[in-house]
Write a protein that holds these residues in place. Structure first.
Motif, short mmCIF file in Angstrom:
data_model
loop_
_atom_site.label_atom_id
_atom_site.label_comp_id
_atom_site.label_asym_id
_atom_site.label_seq_id
_atom_site.Cartn_x
_atom_site.Cartn_y
_atom_site.Cartn_z
N THR A 380 -6.32 1.66 -8.02
CA THR A 380 -7.38 2.05 -7.26
C THR A 380 -7.20 1.52 -5.79
OG1 THR A 380 -8.91 0.20 -7.44
CG2 THR A 380 -8.85 1.88 -8.90
N ALA A 381 -7.78 2.06 -5.00
CA ALA A 381 -7.77 1.53 -3.39
C ALA A 381 -8.98 1.96 -2.75
CB ALA A 381 -6.84 2.12 -2.69
N ALA A 382 -9.62 1.23 -1.66
CA ALA A 382 -11.12 1.54 -1.28
C ALA A 382 -10.93 1.22 0.36
CB ALA A 382 -12.14 0.38 -1.83
N SER A 383 -11.41 2.06 0.89
CA SER A 383 -11.63 1.99 2.46
C SER A 383 -12.89 1.38 2.64
CB SER A 383 -11.56 3.29 3.02
OG SER A 383 -12.70 4.15 2.76
N PRO A 384 -12.78 0.54 3.86
CA PRO A 384 -11.81 0.22 4.87
C PRO A 384 -11.04 -0.87 4.47
CG PRO A 384 -13.86 -0.53 5.72
CD PRO A 384 -14.23 0.06 4.29
N ALA A 385 -11.14 -1.42 3.48
CA ALA A 385 -10.40 -2.77 3.03
C ALA A 385 -8.88 -2.38 2.73
CB ALA A 385 -11.09 -3.26 2.00
N GLY A 386 -8.90 -1.25 2.08
CA GLY A 386 -7.57 -0.86 1.72
C GLY A 386 -6.82 -0.13 2.97
N GLY A 387 -7.40 0.33 4.04
CA GLY A 387 -6.65 1.06 4.90
C GLY A 387 -7.45 1.96 5.65
N THR A 389 -6.32 4.81 6.89
CA THR A 389 -5.68 6.17 6.69
C THR A 389 -5.70 6.44 5.38
OG1 THR A 389 -3.44 5.51 6.93
CG2 THR A 389 -4.74 5.83 9.15
N LEU A 390 -5.55 7.83 5.10
CA LEU A 390 -5.37 8.42 3.49
C LEU A 390 -3.83 7.88 3.22
CD1 LEU A 390 -6.52 10.05 1.41
CD2 LEU A 390 -5.33 11.85 2.36
N ASP A 391 -2.96 7.78 4.07
CA ASP A 391 -1.74 7.16 3.55
C ASP A 391 -1.53 5.99 3.19
OD1 ASP A 391 -0.18 9.98 3.73
OD2 ASP A 391 0.14 9.59 5.89
N ALA A 392 -2.26 5.17 3.89
CA ALA A 392 -2.45 3.66 3.66
C ALA A 392 -3.11 3.34 2.24
CB ALA A 392 -3.26 3.00 4.73
N LEU A 393 -4.21 4.22 1.94
CA LEU A 393 -5.15 3.87 0.79
C LEU A 393 -3.94 4.59 -0.55
CD1 LEU A 393 -8.51 5.63 1.88
CD2 LEU A 393 -7.92 3.00 1.27
N ILE A 394 -3.21 5.56 -0.21
CA ILE A 394 -2.39 5.90 -1.22
C ILE A 394 -1.36 4.80 -1.63
CG2 ILE A 394 -0.53 7.64 -1.64
CD1 ILE A 394 -1.98 9.97 -0.19
N ARG A 395 -0.91 4.30 -0.62
CA ARG A 395 0.35 3.13 -0.86
C ARG A 395 -0.39 2.03 -1.49
NH1 ARG A 395 1.86 4.46 4.87
NH2 ARG A 395 0.38 3.04 5.29
N VAL A 396 -1.62 1.71 -1.20
CA VAL A 396 -2.27 0.50 -2.04
C VAL A 396 -2.68 0.83 -3.43
CG1 VAL A 396 -4.42 -0.68 -2.07
CG2 VAL A 396 -3.22 -0.37 -0.02
N ARG A 409 0.56 -0.89 -19.23
CA ARG A 409 -0.12 0.46 -19.27
C ARG A 409 -1.78 0.70 -19.97
NH1 ARG A 409 5.64 1.49 -20.10
NH2 ARG A 409 6.33 3.10 -18.84
N ASN A 410 -2.12 1.68 -19.72
CA ASN A 410 -3.49 2.03 -20.50
C ASN A 410 -4.52 1.06 -19.71
OD1 ASN A 410 -5.42 3.25 -21.86
ND2 ASN A 410 -4.86 2.04 -23.83
N ARG A 411 -4.58 0.70 -18.40
CA ARG A 411 -5.33 0.00 -17.83
C ARG A 411 -5.81 0.28 -16.44
NH1 ARG A 411 -3.06 -5.34 -19.29
NH2 ARG A 411 -2.09 -4.20 -20.92
N VAL A 412 -6.64 -0.30 -15.97
CA VAL A 412 -7.17 -0.11 -14.38
C VAL A 412 -6.79 -1.27 -13.85
CG1 VAL A 412 -8.89 0.60 -12.82
CG2 VAL A 412 -8.92 1.56 -15.02
N VAL A 413 -6.08 -1.18 -12.52
CA VAL A 413 -5.79 -2.31 -11.63
C VAL A 413 -6.28 -2.02 -10.37
CG1 VAL A 413 -3.77 -3.49 -10.54
CG2 VAL A 413 -3.81 -2.89 -13.10
N PRO A 414 -7.10 -2.76 -9.59
CA PRO A 414 -7.72 -2.71 -8.32
C PRO A 414 -6.42 -2.85 -7.28
CG PRO A 414 -8.31 -4.70 -9.30
CD PRO A 414 -7.64 -4.08 -10.45
N GLY A 415 -6.47 -2.30 -6.39
CA GLY A 415 -5.56 -2.34 -5.30
C GLY A 415 -5.78 -3.44 -4.38
N VAL A 416 -4.82 -4.29 -3.49
CA VAL A 416 -5.00 -5.22 -2.70
C VAL A 416 -4.59 -4.64 -1.48
CG1 VAL A 416 -4.70 -7.62 -2.09
CG2 VAL A 416 -4.77 -6.85 -4.28
N SER A 417 -5.44 -4.78 -0.37
CA SER A 417 -5.01 -4.34 1.20
C SER A 417 -3.82 -5.17 1.28
CB SER A 417 -6.18 -4.41 1.96
OG SER A 417 -6.62 -5.66 2.08
N ALA A 418 -2.93 -4.36 2.05
CA ALA A 418 -1.76 -4.95 2.79
C ALA A 418 -2.03 -6.13 3.73
CB ALA A 418 -0.65 -3.98 3.32
#
Length: 418
Positions: A380-387, A389-396, A409-418
């Motif tokens: 997962t990723a969330a704006s604005p913390a994760g970026g 732009t859309l490409d930044a969110l996709i990367r996260v 596998r079989n789990r949810v991991v939250p993304g961390v902003s760069a």
């Protein structure tokens, strides 16, 4: 019925809440005014019943088309009810027009909108109020020109024709303007504000059908039934246009958005959330061990699994505003506008759990086969913390998906902003 304190109306932007309540108050006030100016008579009930019956009949006959159109467009913006409501403006007192709109929109809300995309009742109510107010504006034009109804218009000749056309234009414009403040995101471009040429052309076409319905009801009432196939044909033409548009934006194998179509929807959603200063959530979802499914059961079974996964994701998101797309292979992506980080985790976990419960029928009648034990990994990723732009969110989100894969596998991991 939920208690008033739990209505989704109160969760909307304060402008939307205030405007929705103001529309209801305006309808109540103007209904009382028109009831005194032109009270209904007993002979007005017959055309009202005819129009209500034909309107409900047309909506029922067109439900399959409507179901597909809503699924393709994702928006219950233009209805076909103007063919009946504007006819009512021309033949019955305004208060009965309001009654007709209430009947038609109650039917639409219960039979189509709520079942298809869980449209909250306040939206249906507000749409109905806006239509009633636009009908009242058209009725006011007729009263101001001295053309009370279609019978008077016919006897008045060119003056009557001009009054009817003026009423049509006023109803079209007033309805387009009234609906704007009820949106959470109003938009900036003319297309965002008022829709495209196809939408507006459809609205005008149904209003024109309403004129001919008014003429038929005034002269030869039995002929008004001929409007039903005309409206149904218009509805189907709109569906064909939607299908052509979908062919360019939908993934043929799964039915969700293709990469280009999803990016367009996601970019627009991100821009809206930035203006509204809310958040956009993004999910990257990958089907675990998909190669084993193909190797064990064959590629047709794999295709059935992909379609089932796409359907499950679509059913597990919040509503039609959430954009679900196929990113490539067995990977899917979801854009969640106007959501908090906690809400993103809830949606992601709901998708993961729903997939784990799937049992996909992928065999034939001779050799039935059920595929179970499926799972997905989600980043997962969330704006604005994760970026920004859309490409930044996709990367996260993609980085979080990589971690989910390598963590078992079989789990949810939250993304961390760069």
């Amino acid at each position: 019925m939920p208690f008033p304190a739990t209505w989704k109306l109160w969760q909307q932007h304060p402008r939307v809440v205030g405007y929705s309540l103001a529309c209801v108050a305006a309808v109540v006030l103007l209904t009382a005014v028109f009831a005194r100016i032109r009270p209904p008579a007993q002979e007005d009930l017959a055309p009202l019943v005819i129009l209500a019956g034909l309107g409900v009949l047309q909506a029922e006959l067109g439900r399959q088309v409507e179901r597909v159109r809503r699924r393709l467009s994702g928006s219950p913006y233009i209805t076909m009810s103007s063919a009946w409501t504007f006819a009512a403006v021309l033949v019955v007192p305004p208060t009965l027009v309001a009654a007709l709109v209430a009947v038609l929109y109650l039917h639409l809300g219960l039979r189509s909108w709520y079942r298809l995309h869980r449209v909250p009742p306040f939206r249906t109510t507000n749409n109905a109020c806006c239509v009633i107010l636009s009908c009242y504006a058209a009725s006011a034009v007729l009263l101001a020109t001295g053309v009370e109804d279609m019978a008077t218009a016919i006897s008045a000749g060119w003056w009557g024709a001009g009054a009817v056309l003026a009423a049509l234009v006023v109803q079209f414009v007033v309805n387009a303007v009234l609906i704007l403040p009820a949106r959470n995101d109003i938009g900036r471009t003319p297309r965002q504000l008022f829709g495209g040429w196809a939408d507006n052309g459809l609205d005008l076409a149904t209003l024109c059908v309403g004129v001919f319905n008014g003429v038929a009801l005034t002269t030869l009432p039995g002929l008004v039934v001929l409007a039903v196939p005309v409206v149904l044909l218009l509805h189907r033409v709109v569906l064909l246009v939607s299908q052509l548009e979908a062919a360019a934006t939908r993934d043929g194998k799964t039915g969700v958005l293709n990469p280009a179509g999803w990016r367009t929807r996601a970019e627009a959603a991100l821009a809206r959330t930035e203006r509204a200063r809310t958040g956009l959530g993004l999910l990257m979802i990958d089907l675990d061990h998909f190669k084993q499914v193909n190797d064990t059961h064959g590629h047709p079974a794999g295709d059935a699994v992909l379609k089932a996964i796409a359907t499950t994701i679509t059913r597990s998101v919040r509503d039609h505003n959430d954009a679900v797309g196929r990113y490539g292979g067995e990977e899917f992506v979801v854009a969640l506008p106007d959501i908090e980080p906690a809400g993103i985790a809830i949606v992601a976990e709901r998708i993961r759990h729903a997939v784990s419960q799937l049992a996909v029928e992928a065999g034939t009648e001779e050799r039935p086969r059920t595929i179970t034990g499926l799972s997905v990994s989600v980043g997962t990723a969330a704006s604005p913390a994760g970026g920004a732009t859309l490409d930044a969110l996709i990367r996260v989100a993609d980085g979080a998906l990589y971690e989910a894969k390598h963590a078992g596998r079989n789990r949810v991991v939250p993304g961390v902003s760069a």
